[in-house]
Write a protein that holds these residues in place. Structure first.
Motif, PDB file in Angstrom:
ATOM      1  N   ARG A  84       0.823  -1.212   0.000  1.00  0.00           N
ATOM      2  CA  ARG A  84       0.000   0.000   0.000  1.00  0.00           C
ATOM      3  C   ARG A  84       0.859   1.265   0.000  1.00  0.00           C
ATOM      4  O   ARG A  84       0.400   2.322  -0.425  1.00  0.00           O
ATOM      5  N   GLN A  85       2.114   1.180   0.455  1.00  0.00           N
ATOM      6  CA  GLN A  85       3.008   2.340   0.470  1.00  0.00           C
ATOM      7  C   GLN A  85       3.818   2.464  -0.822  1.00  0.00           C
ATOM      8  O   GLN A  85       4.603   3.386  -0.978  1.00  0.00           O
ATOM      9  N   GLY A  86       3.663   1.531  -1.755  1.00  0.00           N
ATOM     10  CA  GLY A  86       4.350   1.603  -3.029  1.00  0.00           C
ATOM     11  C   GLY A  86       5.653   0.839  -3.081  1.00  0.00           C
ATOM     12  O   GLY A  86       6.390   0.947  -4.064  1.00  0.00           O
ATOM     13  N   LYS A  87       5.966   0.028  -2.086  1.00  0.00           N
ATOM     14  CA  LYS A  87       7.197  -0.744  -2.105  1.00  0.00           C
ATOM     15  C   LYS A  87       7.028  -1.961  -3.005  1.00  0.00           C
ATOM     16  O   LYS A  87       6.022  -2.666  -2.947  1.00  0.00           O
ATOM     17  N   VAL A  88       8.037  -2.215  -3.871  1.00  0.00           N
ATOM     18  CA  VAL A  88       7.993  -3.349  -4.792  1.00  0.00           C
ATOM     19  C   VAL A  88       8.149  -4.642  -3.988  1.00  0.00           C
ATOM     20  O   VAL A  88       9.111  -4.806  -3.220  1.00  0.00           O
ATOM     21  N   ILE A  89       7.187  -5.605  -4.226  1.00  0.00           N
ATOM     22  CA  ILE A  89       7.204  -6.861  -3.458  1.00  0.00           C
ATOM     23  C   ILE A  89       7.538  -8.043  -4.358  1.00  0.00           C
ATOM     24  O   ILE A  89       8.484  -8.793  -4.116  1.00  0.00           O
ATOM     25  N   ALA A  90       6.763  -8.236  -5.429  1.00  0.00           N
ATOM     26  CA  ALA A  90       6.954  -9.396  -6.304  1.00  0.00           C
ATOM     27  C   ALA A  90       7.183  -8.924  -7.727  1.00  0.00           C
ATOM     28  O   ALA A  90       6.572  -7.949  -8.187  1.00  0.00           O
ATOM     29  N   TYR A  91       8.056  -9.677  -8.471  1.00  0.00           N
ATOM     30  CA  TYR A  91       8.364  -9.336  -9.861  1.00  0.00           C
ATOM     31  C   TYR A  91       9.058 -10.531 -10.487  1.00  0.00           C
ATOM     32  O   TYR A  91       9.582 -11.417  -9.795  1.00  0.00           O
ATOM     33  N   ASP A  92       9.080 -10.605 -11.813  1.00  0.00           N
ATOM     34  CA  ASP A  92       9.733 -11.698 -12.529  1.00  0.00           C
ATOM     35  C   ASP A  92      10.990 -11.149 -13.203  1.00  0.00           C
ATOM     36  O   ASP A  92      11.004 -10.856 -14.395  1.00  0.00           O
TER      37      ASP A  92
ATOM     38  N   SER B  90      13.099   0.477  -5.659  1.00  0.00           N
ATOM     39  CA  SER B  90      12.134  -0.420  -4.994  1.00  0.00           C
ATOM     40  C   SER B  90      10.958   0.340  -4.404  1.00  0.00           C
ATOM     41  O   SER B  90      10.089  -0.261  -3.764  1.00  0.00           O
ATOM     42  N   GLN B  91      10.911   1.648  -4.621  1.00  0.00           N
ATOM     43  CA  GLN B  91       9.818   2.457  -4.087  1.00  0.00           C
ATOM     44  C   GLN B  91       9.148   3.208  -5.236  1.00  0.00           C
ATOM     45  O   GLN B  91       9.802   3.909  -6.004  1.00  0.00           O
ATOM     46  N   ILE B  92       7.830   3.047  -5.349  1.00  0.00           N
ATOM     47  CA  ILE B  92       7.050   3.662  -6.423  1.00  0.00           C
ATOM     48  C   ILE B  92       6.147   4.729  -5.824  1.00  0.00           C
ATOM     49  O   ILE B  92       5.574   4.540  -4.738  1.00  0.00           O
ATOM     50  N   ASP B  93       6.025   5.846  -6.552  1.00  0.00           N
ATOM     51  CA  ASP B  93       5.155   6.940  -6.105  1.00  0.00           C
ATOM     52  C   ASP B  93       3.698   6.522  -6.302  1.00  0.00           C
ATOM     53  O   ASP B  93       3.223   6.364  -7.431  1.00  0.00           O
TER      54      ASP B  93
ATOM     55  N   GLN C  69      -7.847  -3.083   0.948  1.00  0.00           N
ATOM     56  CA  GLN C  69      -6.779  -2.997  -0.049  1.00  0.00           C
ATOM     57  C   GLN C  69      -5.488  -3.529   0.546  1.00  0.00           C
ATOM     58  O   GLN C  69      -5.058  -3.124   1.625  1.00  0.00           O
ATOM     59  N   THR C  70      -4.865  -4.440  -0.220  1.00  0.00           N
ATOM     60  CA  THR C  70      -3.591  -5.014   0.223  1.00  0.00           C
ATOM     61  C   THR C  70      -2.404  -4.432  -0.535  1.00  0.00           C
ATOM     62  O   THR C  70      -1.263  -4.582  -0.099  1.00  0.00           O
ATOM     63  N   GLY C  71      -2.648  -3.817  -1.673  1.00  0.00           N
ATOM     64  CA  GLY C  71      -1.550  -3.246  -2.450  1.00  0.00           C
ATOM     65  C   GLY C  71      -2.006  -2.886  -3.849  1.00  0.00           C
ATOM     66  O   GLY C  71      -3.192  -2.609  -4.097  1.00  0.00           O
TER      67      GLY C  71
END
Length: 490
Positions: free
Chosen positions: A88-96, A105-108, A149-151
């Motif tokens: 919810r704060q915009g931090k990247v958690i999962a990706y391929d 690792s932080q998105i606005d 909302q989880t993210g």
């Protein structure tokens, strides 16, 4: 490039090249803007559909390891997409992707919320695989079964693979494009140069030819450019200024010629004035030497001495005239009682007038005080009275008096005689000085056929800024009226 043609060509080429670069940048920006707007609009609901069809994402799960496999399947269907889950704060958690490829690792999330709320596109968001570049994206909220909302599901449109292929295509097309663009720019500049050459330089070429024609002519009155230049207002103004300059040069040339003629005539007259006493002096001395010693008379020596004195006087006047013409004399303004000046003049000239049997009459019935330079005014009157005595016959009369016009409150100092007078051409030459500005009077050359004395008078009048009126008739005499600046009347 020193020529006008070369400068126009260089200027035209630079202007076209700069305009081309600016146009290319604008087109590139416009193309990127339009492409981003279209792609983001087409994929606005992409993240929403992905979150809906994937069981894990639809449950609001953001960190399960199985998401990487789902992301891999999605990216096989769309190689230009890069998929991430955020908290919810915009931090990247999962990706391929490999972990070292993630630069941020932080998105606005503010931009993501604007996108979800339907803000105008395109919107650029943070690219996790770039430390500085932003890209268009699609995003959707991930909700748990209870509605919390989880993210976010965050999809970059045009990812790393898309950039790589675009770079390869640009490297192959750019040289050909720039070569073509430069050739077009140079060709356009050459065409523009030819047009500018015809438009601007053709009148200049005509003006240059006309100036050469004028230069081959004598600088007389009426020398102007032979045509009007109406094709260009600037050239027309330039030709008008050149004609004005030619007219001024022609007038100055004529004035110089007149001054040279006047000086030539004056020098002829002066040489005659010098030759007369010099011949007399030499003749009497030669006669005295030829006589036997016992017959030599002192009368001859006295006549020779008088001739020598006359010659010395003329030489002194020449030096005085030269000093006046060179501006070496400046007035010393003071108040002067005219009666004192007239008494001094009477004492000076009475013996000479008596010896020639000429009546000399000084009259000051107004007892005036004037503002002037005493010595300069005295020199003026000395010359006028000297000439009057010289040209007035026996039993003649010379009168020096003050005249006051009560109607105009003007005061004149008058010197009049009933001598030989002046002829019309001599009077016209003398009056010429009163028809020009006083500031110019002391700078003009001496007037011809009037003698050194009257030339000195003319210069001194200019220095004292005095007006003068002259009247004369042959055989009846001459009158000089000098206007004075009155201070008071006793």
């Amino acid at each position: 490039m020193k020529s006008l043609f070369g400068r126009i060509l260089l200027a035209a080429t630079l202007v076209i090249f700069i305009l081309f670069i600016a146009l290319w940048q604008w087109l590139q920006f416009s193309q990127d803007f339009s492409r981003n707007q279209i792609q983001q609009s087409l994929h606005r609901d992409l993240a929403e559909h992905m979150a809906h069809i994937n069981p894990l994402l639809s449950q609001g799960i953001t960190s399960d390891a199985a998401l990487k496999e789902a992301f891999h399947d999605f990216m096989l269907l769309g190689p230009s997409f890069e998929i991430y889950t955020l908290d919810r704060q915009g931090k990247v958690i999962a990706y391929d992707a490999k972990e070292e490829k993630i630069k941020q690792s932080q998105i606005d999330t503010n931009i993501i919320d604007d996108f979800i709320q339907g803000a105008n596109l395109p919107l650029l968001g943070t690219d996790p695989r770039s430390s500085s570049k932003d890209k268009i994206f699609s995003a959707a909220r991930l909700l748990a079964p209870d509605g919390q909302q989880t993210g976010y599901l965050y999809v970059i449109i045009g990812g790393e693979d898309f950039d790589a292929w675009q770079s390869i295509v640009s490297e192959h097309q750019a040289p050909q494009f720039w070569t073509t663009a430069i050739l077009i720019a140079i060709g356009f500049a050459l065409v523009l140069f030819v047009l500018l050459l015809k438009l601007f330089t053709a009148p200049l070429s005509r003006l240059e030819n006309d100036l050469r024609l004028v230069a081959s002519q004598q600088l007389n009155a009426g020398v102007v450019l032979p045509r009007q230049y109406t094709g260009s207002s600037e050239i027309n103004k330039l030709s008008s200024h050149i004609n004005t300059l030619l007219e001024a040069l022609s007038q100055q040339h004529q004035a110089i010629n007149r001054q040279q003629e006047e000086r030539h005539e004056f020098m002829l007259h002066l040489s005659h004035d010098l030759k007369t006493p010099l011949t007399s002096l030499q003749g009497y001395i030669d006669t005295w030497l030829l006589l036997p010693p016992h017959e030599r008379s002192s009368d001859l020596i006295e006549v020779a001495a008088n001739a020598s004195q006359h010659l010395q006087q003329l030489l002194g006047q020449m030096l005085e005239l030269e000093a006046l013409e060179n501006g070496q004399v400046t007035p010393n303004w003071n108040e002067l009682h005219l009666v004192d000046l007239l008494e001094e003049l009477q004492l000076t000239f009475a013996p000479r007038a008596n010896s020639k049997k000429v009546m000399l009459n000084f009259v000051d019935s107004h007892n005036l005080t004037v503002r002037t330079d005493r010595q300069l005014l005295l020199r003026i009157l000395n010359n006028l009275i000297d000439n009057a005595i010289r040209y007035t016959p026996e039993q003649g009369m010379i009168k020096i008096q003050t005249i006051r016009d009560l109607a105009t409150n003007k005061v004149w100092l008058q010197v009049s005689d009933n001598g030989s007078g002046m002829h019309k051409h001599e009077l016209t030459a003398l009056k010429r000085m009163t028809q020009k500005p006083l500031a110019m009077m002391a700078k003009q050359t001496a007037l011809p056929q009037l003698g050194v004395g009257l030339a000195i008078v003319r210069q001194l009048l200019g220095i004292l800024q005095c007006d003068i009126e002259i009247s004369s008739q042959p055989g009846k005499g001459t009158t000089f009226n000098i206007k004075l600046q009155v201070v008071s009347q006793s």
